[in-house]
Design a protein around this motif. Sequence first.
Motif, short mmCIF file in Angstrom:
data_model
loop_
_atom_site.label_atom_id
_atom_site.label_comp_id
_atom_site.label_asym_id
_atom_site.label_seq_id
_atom_site.Cartn_x
_atom_site.Cartn_y
_atom_site.Cartn_z
N ARG A 1 1.82 9.52 -5.71
CA ARG A 1 2.17 10.93 -5.42
C ARG A 1 3.09 11.50 -6.48
NH1 ARG A 1 3.92 12.55 0.53
NH2 ARG A 1 4.38 14.43 -0.65
N LEU A 2 4.01 10.67 -6.99
CA LEU A 2 4.96 11.16 -7.98
C LEU A 2 4.30 11.47 -9.32
CD1 LEU A 2 8.02 8.89 -7.18
CD2 LEU A 2 7.66 11.31 -6.58
N THR A 3 3.09 10.97 -9.55
CA THR A 3 2.37 11.32 -10.78
C THR A 3 1.74 12.70 -10.68
OG1 THR A 3 0.24 10.33 -10.15
CG2 THR A 3 1.85 8.88 -11.23
N PHE A 4 1.66 13.25 -9.46
CA PHE A 4 1.07 14.57 -9.23
C PHE A 4 2.11 15.64 -8.94
CE2 PHE A 4 -2.14 11.49 -7.74
CZ PHE A 4 -3.17 11.82 -8.60
N LYS B 1 1.43 18.78 -13.15
CA LYS B 1 2.13 18.41 -11.92
C LYS B 1 2.41 19.68 -11.14
CE LYS B 1 4.59 14.19 -13.13
NZ LYS B 1 5.85 13.47 -12.86
N GLU B 2 2.51 19.55 -9.83
CA GLU B 2 2.89 20.66 -8.99
C GLU B 2 4.38 20.55 -8.67
OE1 GLU B 2 2.08 22.52 -4.53
OE2 GLU B 2 1.24 20.57 -5.06
N MET B 3 5.09 21.68 -8.79
CA MET B 3 6.47 21.72 -8.32
C MET B 3 6.39 22.02 -6.82
SD MET B 3 9.77 24.05 -9.40
CE MET B 3 9.32 25.51 -8.42
N ILE B 4 6.54 20.96 -6.02
CA ILE B 4 6.39 21.12 -4.58
C ILE B 4 7.46 22.07 -4.04
CG2 ILE B 4 5.16 18.95 -4.21
CD1 ILE B 4 7.79 17.71 -3.29
N GLY B 5 7.06 22.85 -3.06
CA GLY B 5 7.96 23.81 -2.44
C GLY B 5 7.85 25.20 -3.03
N GLY B 6 7.47 25.31 -4.32
CA GLY B 6 7.32 26.60 -4.96
C GLY B 6 8.58 27.44 -4.87
N VAL B 7 8.39 28.76 -4.80
CA VAL B 7 9.51 29.68 -4.72
C VAL B 7 10.35 29.41 -3.47
CG1 VAL B 7 10.15 32.12 -4.43
CG2 VAL B 7 8.37 31.49 -6.07
N THR B 8 9.70 29.13 -2.36
CA THR B 8 10.42 28.83 -1.12
C THR B 8 11.34 27.63 -1.30
OG1 THR B 8 8.62 29.75 0.19
CG2 THR B 8 10.14 28.27 1.33
N GLY B 9 10.81 26.57 -1.89
CA GLY B 9 11.61 25.38 -2.14
C GLY B 9 12.76 25.63 -3.09
N ILE C 1 0.84 -1.20 0.00
CA ILE C 1 0.00 0.00 0.00
C ILE C 1 0.88 1.25 0.00
CG2 ILE C 1 -1.68 1.32 1.35
CD1 ILE C 1 -2.89 -1.40 2.16
N ALA C 2 1.96 1.23 0.76
CA ALA C 2 2.90 2.36 0.78
C ALA C 2 3.50 2.56 -0.61
CB ALA C 2 3.99 2.13 1.82
N LEU C 3 3.87 1.48 -1.28
CA LEU C 3 4.42 1.57 -2.63
C LEU C 3 3.42 2.24 -3.57
CD1 LEU C 3 6.55 0.94 -4.80
CD2 LEU C 3 5.48 -1.32 -5.01
N MET C 4 2.16 1.84 -3.51
CA MET C 4 1.14 2.42 -4.36
C MET C 4 0.95 3.91 -4.03
SD MET C 4 -2.79 1.14 -5.09
CE MET C 4 -3.15 1.05 -3.36
N HIS C 5 0.86 4.23 -2.75
CA HIS C 5 0.65 5.61 -2.33
C HIS C 5 1.78 6.53 -2.81
CE1 HIS C 5 -0.17 9.08 0.21
NE2 HIS C 5 1.09 9.01 0.62
#
Length: 141
Positions: free
Chosen positions: A23-26, A112-120, A15-19
Motif C-alpha cells: 500500500r505504501l508504494t501507492f 502515488k496518491e496523497m490520501i485524504g486530499g484537500v480534506t486530509g 501476508i499483512a506485512l506484504m499488504h
Amino acid sequence: MTSLVRQIPAAPSAIALMHFSNRLTFETDCSDVYGSQEAGEVDFVLVDTRGPSAYQRGHVPGAINIPGRLMTAQTLAAYPASTLFVVYCAGPHCNGANKAAVKLAALGYPVKEMIGGVTGWLDEGFALNVEAVSGAIGCEC
C-alpha cells in the motif's frame, strides 16, 4: 463470545506485512508531503486533479493544477518518464485522484496518491493557498 472485529480472522503476519508494505508504494499522506516541503526535499510533482475553479478556491501549496481529464501524453510531454507524480483531489469522497493515477500509470509515469486530499490536508491543520474566494472546495473532476 467473538467480537465483530474477530468474526473474520486477521491475515497471517507475513501476508499483512506484504499488504501494508505494498500500500505504501501507492500512497503517501499529507504529513509526508508537508514534511518534504518543509525540509526542501521535493523530488516529486504535486498535482491537484480538480477543476481550475476548485483549485483557485484552495489548493495545497506547491501543487500544480492538471485536471485528470486533461492528462494526456501531450500535456505531460515536458516531464521526463522518471518524474514521480503525487496526485490528490477533494478528499476521500472523491475518486479524481485515482482516475488521474490510472492515466499517469498508463502513460508510464510513477505515481502515488496523497490520501485524504484537500480534506486530509485541512484535517492535519495545514493551510491552503487561495487564489479567489468563492464557493465550496469541491471536486469538478
